[in-house]
Design an enzyme around this catalytic site. Sequence first.
Site, PDB file in Angstrom:
ATOM      1  N   GLY B 153       0.828  -1.195   0.000  1.00  0.00           N
ATOM      2  CA  GLY B 153       0.000   0.000   0.000  1.00  0.00           C
ATOM      3  C   GLY B 153       0.861   1.243   0.000  1.00  0.00           C
ATOM      4  CB  CYS B 154       0.164   4.706  -1.055  1.00  0.00           C
ATOM      5  SG  CYS B 154      -1.461   4.938  -0.306  1.00  0.00           S
ATOM      6  CE1 TYR B 155      -1.360   8.078   3.918  1.00  0.00           C
ATOM      7  CE2 TYR B 155      -3.204   6.584   3.646  1.00  0.00           C
ATOM      8  CZ  TYR B 155      -2.707   7.869   3.697  1.00  0.00           C
ATOM      9  OH  TYR B 155      -3.554   8.942   3.541  1.00  0.00           O
TER      10      TYR B 155
END
Lengths: 345, 345, 345, 345
Positions: B153-155
Amino acid sequence: MAHRLGIVGASGYGGAELLRLVAAHPALEAAVVAANAQVGTPVAALFPNLAGERVFDAIDVDRLAGLDAVVLATPHAVALDLGARLHDAGTPVVDLSAAFRLSADGFTTWYGDEHPRPDLAAGDDRHLDAVAYGLPEFHRDAIRAARLVANPGCYPTASLLALAPLAALVVPGTIVVDAKSGTSGAGRAAQDHLHFAHVHGDLAAYGAPTHRHTGEIERWLPGELGPVSFTPHLVPMSRGLLATCYATLADGVSAAAVQDALRAAYDAEPFVHVLPSGTFPHTKAVAGSNGCQLSAVTDERTGRVVVTAAIDNLGKGAAGQALQNVNLLLGLEETTGLTAIGVYP
Amino acid sequence: MAHRLGIVGASGYGGAELLRLVAAHPALEAAVVAANAQVGTPVAALFPNLAGERVFDAIDVDRLAGLDAVVLATPHAVALDLGARLHDAGTPVVDLSAAFRLSADGFTTWYGDEHPRPDLAAGDDRHLDAVAYGLPEFHRDAIRAARLVANPGCYPTASLLALAPLAALVVPGTIVVDAKSGTSGAGRAAQDHLHFAHVHGDLAAYGAPTHRHTGEIERWLPGELGPVSFTPHLVPMSRGLLATCYATLADGVSAAAVQDALRAAYDAEPFVHVLPSGTFPHTKAVAGSNGCQLSAVTDERTGRVVVTAAIDNLGKGAAGQALQNVNLLLGLEETTGLTAIGVYP
Amino acid sequence: MAHRLGIVGASGYGGAELLRLVAAHPALEAAVVAANAQVGTPVAALFPNLAGERVFDAIDVDRLAGLDAVVLATPHAVALDLGARLHDAGTPVVDLSAAFRLSADGFTTWYGDEHPRPDLAAGDDRHLDAVAYGLPEFHRDAIRAARLVANPGCYPTASLLALAPLAALVVPGTIVVDAKSGTSGAGRAAQDHLHFAHVHGDLAAYGAPTHRHTGEIERWLPGELGPVSFTPHLVPMSRGLLATCYATLADGVSAAAVQDALRAAYDAEPFVHVLPSGTFPHTKAVAGSNGCQLSAVTDERTGRVVVTAAIDNLGKGAAGQALQNVNLLLGLEETTGLTAIGVYP
Amino acid sequence: MAHRLGIVGASGYGGAELLRLVAAHPALEAAVVAANAQVGTPVAALFPNLAGERVFDAIDVDRLAGLDAVVLATPHAVALDLGARLHDAGTPVVDLSAAFRLSADGFTTWYGDEHPRPDLAAGDDRHLDAVAYGLPEFHRDAIRAARLVANPGCYPTASLLALAPLAALVVPGTIVVDAKSGTSGAGRAAQDHLHFAHVHGDLAAYGAPTHRHTGEIERWLPGELGPVSFTPHLVPMSRGLLATCYATLADGVSAAAVQDALRAAYDAEPFVHVLPSGTFPHTKAVAGSNGCQLSAVTDERTGRVVVTAAIDNLGKGAAGQALQNVNLLLGLEETTGLTAIGVYP
């Protein structure tokens, strides 16, 4: 082996965009990256995207003259001198400033000073063997033949791409260009009116009716189309320029004729994309690229054509077009290093 | 000859960014561009930067299975099925969703459903020969050996790049990740809270303390570092993600040890750039690129280290990293097609 | 008859916001609008919303001393002198700078200089009869009794409103404040890092871990809560400030106890609105107003509470709160001239 | 005692802005806040600046008819019915939609449907005793005398304020209006093209040359000025509208005559501020207010005048002007509740 390119005025946005583009160009090497006010400063200190240890060089004309090509991204006062000296030394030059775009008389009219080298003023038809106006879509052969290329201004690039194909179809004296630009077009210098808190959520015109790009648009529109009303606006975005261009169509010119003229001009062009009438160009579609999107609508009620053209003011409006001209000057494929697509969304 | 790549879910931002990147990749061809809800729609109608006649394809598993690799950019419910089928057919897959990032139990905890294929859940150590967690800086060999890669995921990408090198230096249970993302991270669907008029000039947290990426960060932090406080925020920009990560340093860990750990982790990495302590990463420096910038400061008063990491959520946070993983899966040079520099300003 | 107010440093954002607010205040008149660097400049030339012929006055202490109250919106070096002189002359003063917020020792620690008037340093408990820390929600009586009010910093205002009600419920040494501000908080001076082209689409931390507001937060948190990790960020918006505050709850403190503490603190407060847990404050909801929105979530997994508080940094974070303090000093109804609602969207 | 006002369509931006303004109006009370699609929803759920327990009411014509005045902020199809019924019941109405702005024929031309109540179409001169076009600067007496007021569109408001004073000085058929608006002008409905990620950093024209406001501008320009070229653009800001208006000056009209005409029109107007020629209006100067800033430059080279006018599209372009009309209808001082200054920066 890569051609050695010099970039002068590399601490400004145009110069830095060139550095970004040259880094992805397979046949060019940024041999000199000069910025007199920043000699010794790391490039990454001013442009955090350009990581690495490189520092800005001093401007050394002899060193520049020995390169394969030089791009000047300086104020026009600096470029008038430097461009002429490099030209006289036989070095191919692309100049991003207004120094060589007009005729000597035109330069005096719009920029106030006498031109020191009328023989290098591209706007004077007598000198087109020495110097070319760097809008490849209309002056490609002249650019290839020249040694000094006057890269067009950002507003003239979009305005001319929008209007030049229609020059024979419109009534002289009826052209209005309402243009809008992001703030990077105003340059890097910290100024009150460019403070984020002032531009955010704001919109305003400026400089009308005597913005200097007016004269450049008038000079390079084909034919005798008369004075143009040109009003630039500052828009709360970093990059992007849109020119909305109005002109009255000559008697009997049909909507189809307008579309035909645009297609004839651009079907074979790699960087100019004509959208269907009724679809409007978005600046973000070409952000970070050398592309131009444009489209035209005709209005039977008013008899006018409205053409909108979108570019990245740092791309096709400055550094991208400069690289396109460098490619032409050096005999490289025109699109080399310029095929990146707009960064969207 | 180019490897044939399939992109499924290409009408979303992750898929479209892949299309943009693949267009500049010398060894990949987008052979299938599938989006079930948009079959027949021109790609350019959704993404005006992607000019041309191409239309979205339907999802056809057999056709996808015959390609050299497939990237899934669909919701995780779709990816659970499609990823498993393609994997079973022997097709290399990179999945951008959360379908295969956790263990089966972890998936149930954070996503609510039973995992249909526990043997393909990367978060279960027993299955790391079949599936890899696609953070190349820490799982490069596993990715090369796997056939199914769960793209982070991006985070988690930004948080893990910031914290993983320091895992052995900090006190378990003390980690706080305060993260901020541009709106493209929320996807393309038109939603009230993503309306320009609402986001412009606004800032807010959301989803804390149970945002699903919390479990992913906890799972992939090395060692036993305990639960993490994770708070995401929506920031008025299109692209860009910054993770500000806090942790208490273990007794006797010096500021120099922190910097050494970061350098040891990243000096040889092509996409992660460690800035000097006191210089802070800017999301715009990596906009449009696969880069990550990070830096750490230590605070003797509180005993904490603060690491900030900046990525483009669609680049290193999604499509860029996916392409990095495709390169690894296909045995290509890892940086191929990913060398573009951030578009600044 | 209106009370005559003096505003010194009126060419900055805090001063100009005061001018905007005073124009709508039924019992105040801006009798002096001083800005030494802009004497004679029309106010409208700097702030186009403030139409009219008024020009900036020079700073004349005798004239200021004769007014009913003076607000100082100058750098702290100027305020140290001017505030003391006006105080000694018996004129009620609200100072927006950091000059009088800390103790004399604290001032030296965080601002580097010796404090010229320790008897006017609000942070020293011995002097609270002369000077008050201007956070009315927690120091209302002291403000009413004082003649010199040290208006809190923007970050401390949001941080203290978020954390002060919970001071008895959290574990000392566990507080992390991750704060985000729009650019108007950085002041009007044209600086490179505030150029629109740099801030647009960008996000970064700065100043950590030694930003000067850290000491102010620590000083004014009730009890002995130890050092605080404070990291400010610059966000691409003009106005708005969000503080995301983390702390570990003491043993046995329930989620309900947290909500009760917030309600007890703010149910009777006109400007602080507690949102239900799980609903997050938006800066835009309070833009242009003196309001603060805040809410808290508790996390059983980590044992932490997360409180977010949103203000307009020029409103409750500066000029709005200053006017609230002027109302208190002059014995006016506290909310007079401050009832405007946030401008949304 | 306060006049009881009904607001219908209060869940849209125009309605919510009215709620914000009415909250600060000393002589009005929002007695009914109706929104059929949101009955029972808390107002604060849609507009976080409007705190409190209030929920949206259903539309109940009888109840509305008993109020002192009603503002309609609904689609024109709803307003055609509701406006007529309230008018027939004798209730003063201000309608924000296009339902009653044109003549019946004009309505059919631009909106496609037959007008159900030609006797209430303000654009038909025969009916100006019943209904007025709500641009007070030019129709104040008619508004005071009417019971139904057709509030102008946002683009026509700015365009007419810019051009109407010059109607006798320009050549028919030469008018070009290039207008730019923030996204709140497009309404609250979540639409793909209003997604933050699409609008941020983007700029485009739309709707030309047949946007429906074209007909409204043409109808309400004084005299016979012929068809107008009107091109609206969507600008990346939430509020704010700028109209850049071009026209060829009639023979012998001097620059001074242009300035005189503007001053004659607006010197006594409380909301329209004429800036000196060469100073350009900024939308942010009037953000959140009912103000309009405008200025004109004349261009001897082209013979044109260029007038730019800036308003807040939700203020003078919608809710602010509606409140101004309510004030006139109810015999209140015209500026009551509308004296707020633009929120800058």
